[in-house]
Design a protein around this motif. Structure first.
Motif, mmCIF file in Angstrom:
data_model
loop_
_atom_site.group_PDB
_atom_site.id
_atom_site.type_symbol
_atom_site.label_atom_id
_atom_site.label_comp_id
_atom_site.label_asym_id
_atom_site.label_seq_id
_atom_site.Cartn_x
_atom_site.Cartn_y
_atom_site.Cartn_z
ATOM 1 N N VAL A 174 0.815 -1.220 0.000
ATOM 2 C CA VAL A 174 0.000 0.000 0.000
ATOM 3 C C VAL A 174 0.845 1.264 0.000
ATOM 4 C CG1 VAL A 174 -2.332 -0.502 0.826
ATOM 5 C CG2 VAL A 174 -0.447 -0.500 2.430
ATOM 6 N N SER A 175 0.250 2.286 -0.609
ATOM 7 C CA SER A 175 0.823 3.633 -0.579
ATOM 8 C C SER A 175 0.294 4.353 0.654
ATOM 9 C CB SER A 175 0.356 4.438 -1.790
ATOM 10 O OG SER A 175 0.861 3.925 -2.967
ATOM 11 N N ALA A 176 0.797 5.548 0.865
ATOM 12 C CA ALA A 176 0.295 6.381 1.952
ATOM 13 C C ALA A 176 -1.114 6.850 1.614
ATOM 14 C CB ALA A 176 1.228 7.566 2.130
ATOM 15 N N THR B 108 1.815 11.989 1.475
ATOM 16 C CA THR B 108 3.235 12.227 1.152
ATOM 17 C C THR B 108 3.467 13.710 0.835
ATOM 18 O OG1 THR B 108 3.259 9.987 0.283
ATOM 19 C CG2 THR B 108 5.174 11.347 -0.205
ATOM 20 N N ASP B 109 2.535 14.313 0.070
ATOM 21 C CA ASP B 109 2.652 15.756 -0.222
ATOM 22 C C ASP B 109 2.616 16.558 1.071
ATOM 23 O OD1 ASP B 109 2.653 15.385 -2.979
ATOM 24 O OD2 ASP B 109 0.467 15.347 -3.068
ATOM 25 N N GLU B 110 1.719 16.164 1.964
ATOM 26 C CA GLU B 110 1.596 16.910 3.226
ATOM 27 C C GLU B 110 2.863 16.806 4.063
ATOM 28 O OE1 GLU B 110 -3.153 16.020 3.143
ATOM 29 O OE2 GLU B 110 -2.000 15.197 4.825
ATOM 30 N N ALA C 106 8.982 21.420 4.699
ATOM 31 C CA ALA C 106 9.308 22.728 4.123
ATOM 32 C C ALA C 106 9.058 23.862 5.116
ATOM 33 C CB ALA C 106 8.492 22.951 2.852
ATOM 34 N N GLN C 107 8.198 23.606 6.099
ATOM 35 C CA GLN C 107 7.973 24.636 7.110
ATOM 36 C C GLN C 107 9.119 24.712 8.115
ATOM 37 O OE1 GLN C 107 4.004 24.794 8.889
ATOM 38 N NE2 GLN C 107 3.294 23.536 7.176
ATOM 39 N N GLY D 207 4.259 7.712 6.135
ATOM 40 C CA GLY D 207 2.933 7.696 5.492
ATOM 41 C C GLY D 207 2.461 6.276 5.243
ATOM 42 N N GLU D 208 3.332 5.456 4.721
ATOM 43 C CA GLU D 208 2.969 4.076 4.393
ATOM 44 C C GLU D 208 2.783 3.242 5.662
ATOM 45 O OE1 GLU D 208 4.614 5.921 2.268
ATOM 46 O OE2 GLU D 208 3.665 5.420 0.358
ATOM 47 N N GLN D 209 3.487 3.630 6.713
ATOM 48 C CA GLN D 209 3.354 2.854 7.952
ATOM 49 C C GLN D 209 1.951 3.011 8.539
ATOM 50 O OE1 GLN D 209 6.939 3.066 10.245
ATOM 51 N NE2 GLN D 209 5.979 2.138 12.029
#
Ligand code: ASP
Ligand code: MG
Length: 416
Positions: free
Chosen positions: A50-52, A57-59, A65-66, A83-85
């Motif tokens: 499975v993906s996140a 992932t974008d978040e 970036a913050q 994310g994937e976890q």
């Protein structure tokens, strides 16, 4: 990667990968669990990648970036792998809820060993013992996509969209030929449905066509996953997790029932064209120009050089729009040095391409494509060809029209 063939045929293993939207919400995760149940009930041992969830992932990237503009690549991979976890554990719980035994594993737990290139790591080996043990215990095995560990046990990621590659690599080491890739579209289409309403879903497509389409702007799968599938002869079934329709099978071209001259058309709009006019037509000039591009890590795609005349020649090539200013600066320096007339940039271009394995055995395809364009007064600025693809640089304002006419004349006319 060490592949030993089908480890235990009696287990009837199938590998399935579910992308971000397929596991985007708790309800979606429950729906995926129900789908998996139909496979276990049908006698399959299921390995799920499975993906996140959704845009996780974008978040996570935005979160980093913050904190910093330049996150350490090791720490960024550490962050993104979380994310994937989340999704693997939730899916395991959803399966438990409906009475299916399941266990989730991170990349490190199944020893998905990669090289040490953070954010674009390549899989080197996967240990199958733990997975096989769980499968023989009649458990669904859920593996976190997109992540691995290097030989020093640092967490690595495989590049955006890399869960496809995790799934195909698992299919390869487990010795199963079938890998289902679940996504939010019904399969691979002949063109982008947002531009062409009469687009149709392909039943089959070859590995080479998929790779060519991805290179030319229509990425459905992570390219490396298709390369793996080709190398290990795995059939990828790209289909939607939102219905039970058959999707598209990505397979060896030798096994395809129908080979179309053109199976897909696509437009790439992220490149710009640079032309250097009237530079000396002598050995070493092109070498100089493109070494400079390479040394500056500029990705060059199409290259066309005019036939020399009066000891002068012109060279056009395309670079990513985001690299245009940098590339122009370098070209102007070189042009001054060589005494060329001018360097010109054009941003509003599109590379429109037609791809099909049928081209290997047909004549006159290029001529037909150019005729279709000329009938609509679409000027072709550059041309490049490969064994199974023809690409034309045209003015961006004609891109949609060019796709429509190609689709109509080749695909709608020939695939019906
Ligand atoms: N979650 C990762 C990404 O969004 C990997 C994947 O989806 O395949 O890129
Ligand atoms: Mg994704």
């Amino acid at each position: 990667m060490n592949v030993r063939g089908n480890l235990m045929p009696e287990l009837n293993i199938i590998v399935q990968k579910y992308g971000g939207t397929s596991v985007g919400t708790p309800d979606r995760i429950k729906a995926v669990a129900e789908r998996i149940k139909t496979y276990t009930a049908g006698g399959h041992s299921v390995v799920v990648v499975v993906s996140a969830m959704g845009k996780t992932t974008d978040e996570l990237i935005a979160l980093a970036a913050q904190i910093t503009k330049k996150p350490s690549s090791r720490e960024l991979d550490m962050l993104l792998s979380t994310g994937e976890q989340v999704s693997i554990s939730l899916l395991a719980m959803a399966l438990h809820e409906i009475g299916i035994d399941a266990i989730s594993y991170t990349g490190s737990q199944i020893k998905m060993i990669t090289d040490g290139n953070f954010s674009k790591a390549k899989i080197e080996s996967i240990e199958t013992d733990r997975i096989m043990k769980s499968l023989t215990e009649k458990r669904v095995v859920i593996v976190a996509g997109f992540q691995g560990i290097d030989t020093e046990e640092n967490i690595t990621t495989l590049g955006r969209g890399g869960s496809d590659t995790s799934a195909v690599a698992l299919a390869a080491v487990l010795g199963t030929r079938d890998c289902e890739i679940y996504t939010d579209v019904n399969g691979v289409f002949t063109a982008d449905p947002r531009i062409i309403s009469s687009t149709s879903k392909l039943k089959e497509i070859s590995y080479d066509e998929m790779l060519e389409l991805a290179r030319l702007g229509a990425a459905v799968l992570h390219s490396r996953s298709v390369e793996f599938a080709k190398k290990y002869n795995i059939r990828l079934h790209v289909r939607s997790s939102f219905n039970y329709e058959e999707g598209t099978i990505v397979m060896p071209k030798e096994e395809m029932m129908e080979k179309f001259v053109i199976s897909g058309v696509t437009a790439k709009r992220d490149e710009a064209k640079i032309t250097i006019w009237d530079i000396p037509d002598q050995p070493g000039i092109a070498a100089r120009l493109f070494s400079i591009m390479g040394q500056n890590k500029l990705y060059v795609n199409m290259i066309v050089q005019s036939t020399g005349k009066d000891n002068k020649a012109s060279i056009s090539f395309t670079v990513l729009k985001s690299d245009l200013d940098k590339a122009m600066g370098l070209c102007e320096d070189l042009n001054n040095e060589l005494g060329g007339t001018a360097v010109e940039a054009k941003k509003d271009i599109a590379i429109v391409s037609a791809v099909g394995v049928g081209m290997l055995s047909s004549y006159g395809v290029a001529g037909r494509i150019f005729k279709v364009f000329s009938d609509r007064k679409i000027n072709i600025e550059m041309i490049s060809t490969s064994e199974i693809g023809i690409s034309c640089v045209i003015d961006e304002k004609h891109a949609d029209l060019a796709l429509k006419v190609l689709h109509k004349e080749f695909i709608e006319a020939e695939q019906q």
